[in-house]
Motif scaffolding. Structure first.
Motif, PDB file in Angstrom:
ATOM      1  N   ALA A   1      32.225   2.453  24.181  1.00 27.81           N
ATOM      2  CA  ALA A   1      31.532   2.458  22.890  1.00 27.81           C
ATOM      3  C   ALA A   1      30.606   3.664  22.780  1.00 27.81           C
ATOM      4  O   ALA A   1      30.495   4.274  21.718  1.00 27.81           O
ATOM      5  CB  ALA A   1      30.753   1.157  22.707  1.00 27.81           C
ATOM      6  N   GLN A   2      29.956   4.031  23.875  1.00 27.98           N
ATOM      7  CA  GLN A   2      29.096   5.223  23.882  1.00 27.98           C
ATOM      8  C   GLN A   2      29.910   6.475  23.595  1.00 27.98           C
ATOM      9  O   GLN A   2      29.488   7.347  22.849  1.00 27.98           O
ATOM     10  CB  GLN A   2      28.374   5.382  25.226  1.00 27.98           C
ATOM     11  CG  GLN A   2      27.129   4.572  25.336  1.00 27.98           C
ATOM     12  CD  GLN A   2      25.994   5.195  24.551  1.00 27.98           C
ATOM     13  OE1 GLN A   2      26.124   5.584  23.400  1.00 27.98           O
ATOM     14  NE2 GLN A   2      24.847   5.277  25.181  1.00 27.98           N
ATOM     15  N   ARG A   3      31.080   6.579  24.212  1.00 34.29           N
ATOM     16  CA  ARG A   3      31.945   7.737  23.963  1.00 34.29           C
ATOM     17  C   ARG A   3      32.386   7.772  22.500  1.00 34.29           C
ATOM     18  O   ARG A   3      32.403   8.828  21.873  1.00 34.29           O
ATOM     19  CB  ARG A   3      33.159   7.706  24.883  1.00 34.29           C
ATOM     20  CG  ARG A   3      32.849   8.132  26.306  1.00 34.29           C
ATOM     21  CD  ARG A   3      34.111   8.349  27.119  1.00 34.29           C
ATOM     22  NE  ARG A   3      34.784   7.109  27.464  1.00 34.29           N
ATOM     23  CZ  ARG A   3      34.454   6.327  28.483  1.00 34.29           C
ATOM     24  NH1 ARG A   3      33.454   6.650  29.267  1.00 34.29           N
ATOM     25  NH2 ARG A   3      35.122   5.224  28.725  1.00 34.29           N
TER      26      ARG A   3
ATOM     27  N   ASP B   1      22.137  -0.563  13.802  1.00 31.90           N
ATOM     28  CA  ASP B   1      21.504  -0.041  15.010  1.00 31.90           C
ATOM     29  C   ASP B   1      22.484  -0.087  16.180  1.00 31.90           C
ATOM     30  O   ASP B   1      23.159  -1.109  16.383  1.00 31.90           O
ATOM     31  CB  ASP B   1      20.273  -0.872  15.398  1.00 31.90           C
ATOM     32  CG  ASP B   1      19.137  -0.743  14.407  1.00 31.90           C
ATOM     33  OD1 ASP B   1      19.186   0.166  13.551  1.00 31.90           O
ATOM     34  OD2 ASP B   1      18.199  -1.556  14.504  1.00 31.90           O
ATOM     35  N   PRO B   2      22.555   1.004  16.957  1.00 26.52           N
ATOM     36  CA  PRO B   2      23.422   0.978  18.149  1.00 26.52           C
ATOM     37  C   PRO B   2      23.028  -0.173  19.083  1.00 26.52           C
ATOM     38  O   PRO B   2      21.847  -0.450  19.277  1.00 26.52           O
ATOM     39  CB  PRO B   2      23.165   2.322  18.818  1.00 26.52           C
ATOM     40  CG  PRO B   2      22.598   3.198  17.749  1.00 26.52           C
ATOM     41  CD  PRO B   2      21.866   2.281  16.807  1.00 26.52           C
ATOM     42  N   PHE B   3      24.012  -0.840  19.615  1.00 22.57           N
ATOM     43  CA  PHE B   3      23.889  -1.926  20.593  1.00 22.57           C
ATOM     44  C   PHE B   3      23.393  -3.247  20.006  1.00 22.57           C
ATOM     45  O   PHE B   3      23.250  -4.216  20.738  1.00 22.57           O
ATOM     46  CB  PHE B   3      23.028  -1.520  21.798  1.00 22.57           C
ATOM     47  CG  PHE B   3      23.553  -0.319  22.508  1.00 22.57           C
ATOM     48  CD1 PHE B   3      24.725  -0.371  23.235  1.00 22.57           C
ATOM     49  CD2 PHE B   3      22.886   0.896  22.411  1.00 22.57           C
ATOM     50  CE1 PHE B   3      25.224   0.746  23.869  1.00 22.57           C
ATOM     51  CE2 PHE B   3      23.375   2.020  23.050  1.00 22.57           C
ATOM     52  CZ  PHE B   3      24.547   1.947  23.780  1.00 22.57           C
ATOM     53  N   PHE B   4      23.137  -3.310  18.700  1.00 20.31           N
ATOM     54  CA  PHE B   4      22.753  -4.598  18.122  1.00 20.31           C
ATOM     55  C   PHE B   4      24.014  -5.410  17.873  1.00 20.31           C
ATOM     56  O   PHE B   4      24.936  -4.970  17.190  1.00 20.31           O
ATOM     57  CB  PHE B   4      21.983  -4.443  16.809  1.00 20.31           C
ATOM     58  CG  PHE B   4      21.704  -5.779  16.180  1.00 20.31           C
ATOM     59  CD1 PHE B   4      20.739  -6.615  16.710  1.00 20.31           C
ATOM     60  CD2 PHE B   4      22.460  -6.227  15.106  1.00 20.31           C
ATOM     61  CE1 PHE B   4      20.515  -7.869  16.162  1.00 20.31           C
ATOM     62  CE2 PHE B   4      22.233  -7.484  14.550  1.00 20.31           C
ATOM     63  CZ  PHE B   4      21.261  -8.300  15.083  1.00 20.31           C
TER      64      PHE B   4
ATOM     65  N   THR C   1      29.885  -5.217  21.589  1.00 23.74           N
ATOM     66  CA  THR C   1      29.029  -4.161  22.141  1.00 23.74           C
ATOM     67  C   THR C   1      27.931  -3.737  21.175  1.00 23.74           C
ATOM     68  O   THR C   1      26.996  -3.059  21.572  1.00 23.74           O
ATOM     69  CB  THR C   1      29.852  -2.904  22.501  1.00 23.74           C
ATOM     70  OG1 THR C   1      30.448  -2.385  21.311  1.00 23.74           O
ATOM     71  CG2 THR C   1      30.906  -3.227  23.544  1.00 23.74           C
ATOM     72  N   GLY C   2      28.069  -4.094  19.903  1.00 24.64           N
ATOM     73  CA  GLY C   2      27.072  -3.677  18.927  1.00 24.64           C
ATOM     74  C   GLY C   2      27.204  -2.220  18.527  1.00 24.64           C
ATOM     75  O   GLY C   2      26.250  -1.621  18.046  1.00 24.64           O
ATOM     76  N   MET C   3      28.384  -1.649  18.693  1.00 21.86           N
ATOM     77  CA  MET C   3      28.566  -0.240  18.380  1.00 21.86           C
ATOM     78  C   MET C   3      29.414   0.000  17.137  1.00 21.86           C
ATOM     79  O   MET C   3      29.363   1.078  16.556  1.00 21.86           O
ATOM     80  CB  MET C   3      29.200   0.481  19.572  1.00 21.86           C
ATOM     81  CG  MET C   3      28.333   0.453  20.821  1.00 21.86           C
ATOM     82  SD  MET C   3      26.722   1.192  20.579  1.00 21.86           S
ATOM     83  CE  MET C   3      27.178   2.897  20.472  1.00 21.86           C
TER      84      MET C   3
END
Length: 142
Positions: A7-9, A98-101, A110-112
């Motif tokens: 998800a970060q990528r 919001d990221p990760f929410f 993952t909230g992404m």
């Protein structure tokens, strides 16, 4: 952990601008595990690949939260995506981009997804907002 890294990528990639383009909504519908109704078709100023990614995230979120149908409508320089699910609670409305929410961490969320959607649309000069229901209603405008 691997889901969060992936998800970060995806979030980092969402910052990269895509080529501009226009797409007819009905021509860019992704496969969905939910019924999709194009109530009012039209051309939006987004590349087809981006529109598919955006709609995929919105459709998956709708299905994951109990919706069985999504309706799309193009009008007034925007695309409205409405589902027939329970909608977004007042306590979560300000945080959904919001990221990760996530409200689904125990189910693997993952909230992404919505954060990625927002950032992708930002690169095209578009905006996404959560409207009042019924259900979850998003407006993508440009």
């Amino acid at each position: 952990m691997s889901d969060l890294l992936a998800a970060q990528r995806a979030l980092a990639k969402a910052h990269e601008p895509m080529a501009a383009g226009e797409t007819r909504v009905s021509a860019a519908l992704p496969d969905a595990a939910i019924s999709v109704d194009v109530a009012r078709d039209g051309i939006v100023p987004l590349p087809a690949e981006m529109l598919r990614v955006v709609l995929t995230h919105l459709f998956k979120n709708a299905a994951a939260h109990g919706a069985s149908q999504v309706t799309l409508s193009v009008a007034d320089r925007g695309l409205t995506v409405t589902d027939n699910g329970p909608g977004v609670s007042k306590g979560n409305r300000d945080r959904i981009f919001d990221p990760f929410f996530t409200t689904r961490r125990s189910a693997g969320g993952t909230g992404m997804g919505l954060s990625i959607v927002k950032r992708m649309l930002d690169t095209q000069g578009a905006n996404i907002t959560l409207l009042d229901g019924p259900g979850a209603r998003f407006r993508i405008s440009w």
